[in-house]
Design an enzyme around this catalytic site. Structure first.
Site, PDB file in Angstrom:
ATOM      1  N   GLU A 181       0.867  -1.184   0.000  1.00 34.75           N
ATOM      2  CA  GLU A 181       0.000   0.000   0.000  1.00 34.75           C
ATOM      3  C   GLU A 181       0.896   1.224   0.000  1.00 34.75           C
ATOM      4  O   GLU A 181       1.924   1.256   0.688  1.00 34.75           O
ATOM      5  CB  GLU A 181      -0.905   0.005   1.243  1.00 34.75           C
ATOM      6  CG  GLU A 181      -1.732   1.275   1.414  1.00 34.75           C
ATOM      7  CD  GLU A 181      -2.562   1.267   2.702  1.00 34.75           C
ATOM      8  OE1 GLU A 181      -3.023   0.175   3.101  1.00 34.75           O
ATOM      9  OE2 GLU A 181      -2.730   2.337   3.323  1.00 34.75           O
ATOM     10  N   GLU A 186      -2.186  11.187   3.908  1.00 30.67           N
ATOM     11  CA  GLU A 186      -3.112  10.675   4.917  1.00 30.67           C
ATOM     12  C   GLU A 186      -3.106  11.636   6.095  1.00 30.67           C
ATOM     13  O   GLU A 186      -2.050  12.148   6.475  1.00 30.67           O
ATOM     14  CB  GLU A 186      -2.698   9.269   5.347  1.00 30.67           C
ATOM     15  CG  GLU A 186      -3.816   8.475   5.998  1.00 30.67           C
ATOM     16  CD  GLU A 186      -3.464   6.997   6.128  1.00 30.67           C
ATOM     17  OE1 GLU A 186      -4.383   6.216   6.417  1.00 30.67           O
ATOM     18  OE2 GLU A 186      -2.282   6.632   5.953  1.00 30.67           O
TER      19      GLU A 186
END
Length: 305
Positions: A181, A186
């Site tokens: 990933e 984020e």
């Protein structure tokens, strides 16, 4: 008589020995002739057998094309372009105990005046207290290496968890985190000024607290657009915010457990509510609706060397 007999016997023995030797040579020749020359060559290597490269790759200083190979400038009002975006749907918690139900409704994802807006709302749908959207390019934009640029403005407020990220298209090495990933951006609302870039692999991931990443302090992430970028090559994943490098993860050459980033990945844009990280300090129910705004998404092809 004895001498003549002895000489005749010796001659007979020599003749038999010559005949036996000649027979052996003939048999050997026949065997070689029957087997053919191919048996004298080494066995061919199975072309399907992967070649294992020892040690890390060399950084070749890859560059990227200047015209995007894939992009969305969000120029058409209404729902996001169906030729470029699909949706992940539902309210299963998404592996993180998240609180939202992802929909494909314009109430949660819409384009207006050149901006994509992903909105989380406090409304009960499907047994979940919130709705939001998770857009994906899987099957419509799948990439192996490249430069990925997304210009976005983030939501504020405790309980929000926006992300701009990448997942493997085929999960060739197995379920998360084995196939990897890449988190281009984020953020969690209770930690308002820190914006993160992270990677997850089988050896390094958030489930065991070994993920690799870094963060940059951005005071106006909620009021201004910033450029979030990843340059992904066979050598490294490098993360940038406003063209300043803040993160680098280098391929150590030890295989997929540390470097699964040699397969195609696709992009995701989403705004979660709560969850293991986003809701670690609770959710402020009074702040909704909250939105992440995206000005553009651009992907540039890596130039091979």
């Amino acid at each position: 008589m004895k001498k003549n007999s002895y000489m005749a016997l010796s001659k007979l023995r020599r003749t038999k020995m010559h005949t036996l030797l000649l027979g052996k040579l003939i048999v050997a020749g026949l065997l070689i002739s029957c087997s053919g020359k191919e048996d004298l060559k080494p066995l061919p290597v199975d072309p399907g057998t992967p070649v294992v490269v020892a040690g890390p790759p060399t950084d070749k200083g890859w560059s990227f094309e200047t015209t995007p190979v894939w992009a969305d400038e969000f120029t058409t009002n209404g729902l996001p372009d169906a030729a470029k975006w699909g949706y992940d749907l539902g309210g299963s918690g998404w592996g993180n105990n998240e609180l939202q139900n992802y929909t494909n409704s314009m109430n949660n994802a819409s384009v207006n005046d050149g901006i994509l807006t992903i909105t989380a709302r406090k409304e009960n749908v499907g047994g979940n207290a919130y709705t939001s959207a998770r857009l994906v390019t899987k099957g419509k934009g799948d990439f192996l290496y490249g430069r990925f640029e997304i210009k976005a403005k983030l939501p504020s407020g405790r309980g929000t968890w926006p992300a701009i990220w990448m997942l493997p298209t085929d999960f060739a090495y197995g379920s998360w985190p084995k196939s990897g990933e890449i988190d281009i951006m984020e953020h969690v609302g209770y930690d308002p000024t820190n914006v993160h870039i992270t990677v997850h692999t089988d050896a390094y991931n958030g489930a065991i607290g070994t993920q690799k990443g870094d963060a940059k302090k951005i005071d106006d992430a909620f009021t201004a657009f910033h450029l979030y970028r990843v340059d992904w090559t066979p050598y490294a994943v490098r993360g940038y915010i406003d063209d300043q490098k803040i993160f680098e993860f280098v391929n150590d050459g030890k295989g997929y457990a540390t470097w699964p980033f040699d397969k195609k990945f696709h992009l995701l844009l989403n705004l979660a509510v709560g969850g293991n990280w986003g809701g670690a300090q609770g959710v402020d129910e009074t702040i909704f609706p909250k939105a992440m705004e995206v000005d553009y998404v651009r992907v540039y092809k890596m130039i091979e060397k």
